[in-house]
Design a protein around this motif. Sequence first.
Motif, PDB file in Angstrom:
ATOM      1  N   LEU A  98      47.697  20.583  -0.002  1.00 27.01           N
ATOM      2  CA  LEU A  98      48.179  19.197  -0.208  1.00 27.01           C
ATOM      3  C   LEU A  98      48.321  18.468   0.955  1.00 27.01           C
ATOM      4  CD1 LEU A  98      50.366  17.343  -1.515  1.00 27.01           C
ATOM      5  CD2 LEU A  98      52.132  18.640  -0.218  1.00 27.01           C
ATOM      6  N   LEU A  99      48.075  18.974   2.213  1.00 31.53           N
ATOM      7  CA  LEU A  99      48.075  18.155   3.515  1.00 31.53           C
ATOM      8  C   LEU A  99      46.556  17.812   3.689  1.00 31.53           C
ATOM      9  CD1 LEU A  99      49.762  20.455   5.860  1.00 31.53           C
ATOM     10  CD2 LEU A  99      50.739  18.439   4.696  1.00 31.53           C
ATOM     11  N   ARG A 100      45.345  18.423   3.241  1.00 27.83           N
ATOM     12  CA  ARG A 100      43.976  17.987   3.207  1.00 27.83           C
ATOM     13  C   ARG A 100      43.853  16.887   2.171  1.00 27.83           C
ATOM     14  NH1 ARG A 100      42.242  23.730   3.920  1.00 27.83           N
ATOM     15  NH2 ARG A 100      42.215  24.111   6.061  1.00 27.83           N
ATOM     16  N   ARG A 101      44.618  16.715   1.232  1.00 28.98           N
ATOM     17  CA  ARG A 101      44.373  15.694   0.347  1.00 28.98           C
ATOM     18  C   ARG A 101      45.011  14.251   1.012  1.00 28.98           C
ATOM     19  NH1 ARG A 101      47.548  16.578  -5.091  1.00 28.98           N
ATOM     20  NH2 ARG A 101      47.256  14.300  -5.428  1.00 28.98           N
ATOM     21  N   ARG A 158      56.773   9.936   5.869  1.00 27.92           N
ATOM     22  CA  ARG A 158      57.037  10.666   7.472  1.00 27.92           C
ATOM     23  C   ARG A 158      57.024  11.996   7.171  1.00 27.92           C
ATOM     24  NH1 ARG A 158      56.880  10.338  12.347  1.00 27.92           N
ATOM     25  NH2 ARG A 158      58.466  11.208  13.423  1.00 27.92           N
ATOM     26  N   GLN A 159      57.516  12.656   6.106  1.00 30.28           N
ATOM     27  CA  GLN A 159      57.482  14.093   5.673  1.00 30.28           C
ATOM     28  C   GLN A 159      56.178  14.613   5.910  1.00 30.28           C
ATOM     29  OE1 GLN A 159      59.014  15.123   2.093  1.00 30.28           O
ATOM     30  NE2 GLN A 159      61.453  14.604   2.870  1.00 30.28           N
ATOM     31  N   LEU A 160      55.098  13.986   5.342  1.00 28.99           N
ATOM     32  CA  LEU A 160      53.712  13.981   5.455  1.00 28.99           C
ATOM     33  C   LEU A 160      53.188  14.167   7.122  1.00 28.99           C
ATOM     34  CD1 LEU A 160      50.983  14.604   3.947  1.00 28.99           C
ATOM     35  CD2 LEU A 160      50.577  12.171   4.238  1.00 28.99           C
ATOM     36  N   SER A 161      53.245  13.313   7.810  1.00 32.64           N
ATOM     37  CA  SER A 161      53.345  13.311   9.284  1.00 32.64           C
ATOM     38  C   SER A 161      53.760  14.373   9.960  1.00 32.64           C
ATOM     39  CB  SER A 161      53.382  11.876   9.754  1.00 32.64           C
ATOM     40  OG  SER A 161      54.680  11.562   9.911  1.00 32.64           O
ATOM     41  N   VAL A 162      54.953  14.555   9.888  1.00 31.36           N
ATOM     42  CA  VAL A 162      55.647  15.690  10.319  1.00 31.36           C
ATOM     43  C   VAL A 162      55.015  17.097   9.838  1.00 31.36           C
ATOM     44  CG1 VAL A 162      57.737  16.936  10.734  1.00 31.36           C
ATOM     45  CG2 VAL A 162      57.864  14.756  10.603  1.00 31.36           C
ATOM     46  N   ALA A 163      54.683  17.063   8.601  1.00 34.55           N
ATOM     47  CA  ALA A 163      54.068  18.494   8.394  1.00 34.55           C
ATOM     48  C   ALA A 163      52.521  18.559   8.766  1.00 34.55           C
ATOM     49  CB  ALA A 163      54.088  18.474   6.696  1.00 34.55           C
ATOM     50  N   VAL A 164      51.852  17.476   9.100  1.00 31.94           N
ATOM     51  CA  VAL A 164      50.378  17.702   9.599  1.00 31.94           C
ATOM     52  C   VAL A 164      50.528  17.915  11.016  1.00 31.94           C
ATOM     53  CG1 VAL A 164      48.372  16.352  10.092  1.00 31.94           C
ATOM     54  CG2 VAL A 164      49.394  16.230   7.788  1.00 31.94           C
ATOM     55  N   LYS A 165      51.474  17.504  11.825  1.00 30.74           N
ATOM     56  CA  LYS A 165      51.485  17.608  13.097  1.00 30.74           C
ATOM     57  C   LYS A 165      52.128  18.987  13.298  1.00 30.74           C
ATOM     58  CE  LYS A 165      53.041  13.078  14.099  1.00 30.74           C
ATOM     59  NZ  LYS A 165      54.063  12.002  14.789  1.00 30.74           N
ATOM     60  N   ARG A 166      52.881  19.655  12.612  1.00 29.93           N
ATOM     61  CA  ARG A 166      53.206  20.968  12.756  1.00 29.93           C
ATOM     62  C   ARG A 166      52.110  22.062  12.491  1.00 29.93           C
ATOM     63  NH1 ARG A 166      59.366  20.569   9.958  1.00 29.93           N
ATOM     64  NH2 ARG A 166      60.273  19.813  11.695  1.00 29.93           N
TER      65      ARG A 166
END
Length: 87
Positions: free
Chosen positions: A41-44, A66-74
């Motif tokens: 999901l993140l790579r998409r 915003r949830q996506l950016s936090v998840a990518v950072k984690r």
Amino acid sequence: MARTNDSTSSTPRRGRRDDRARPRKYTRINSEAVDYKDLNLLRRFLSDKGKTRGRRVTGLSRKHQRQLSVAVKRAREIALLPYVGER
């Protein structure tokens, strides 16, 4: 009838689109929250250089972006995703 000099009523709105014009990619995923462990999901939503794509490109809402950016950072912090993409 006197015409008022109200600039907002005579100016056409530019840049505003109907929400139906662009389908949301996130709604097709059928998930409530973005998880940092879901790498597919993140790579998409990442570019080939490893940058997070903007809301205008992804079609996500502000909350989901915003949830996506936090998840990518984690995911980057614990080395699930690289900081730099393919060169």
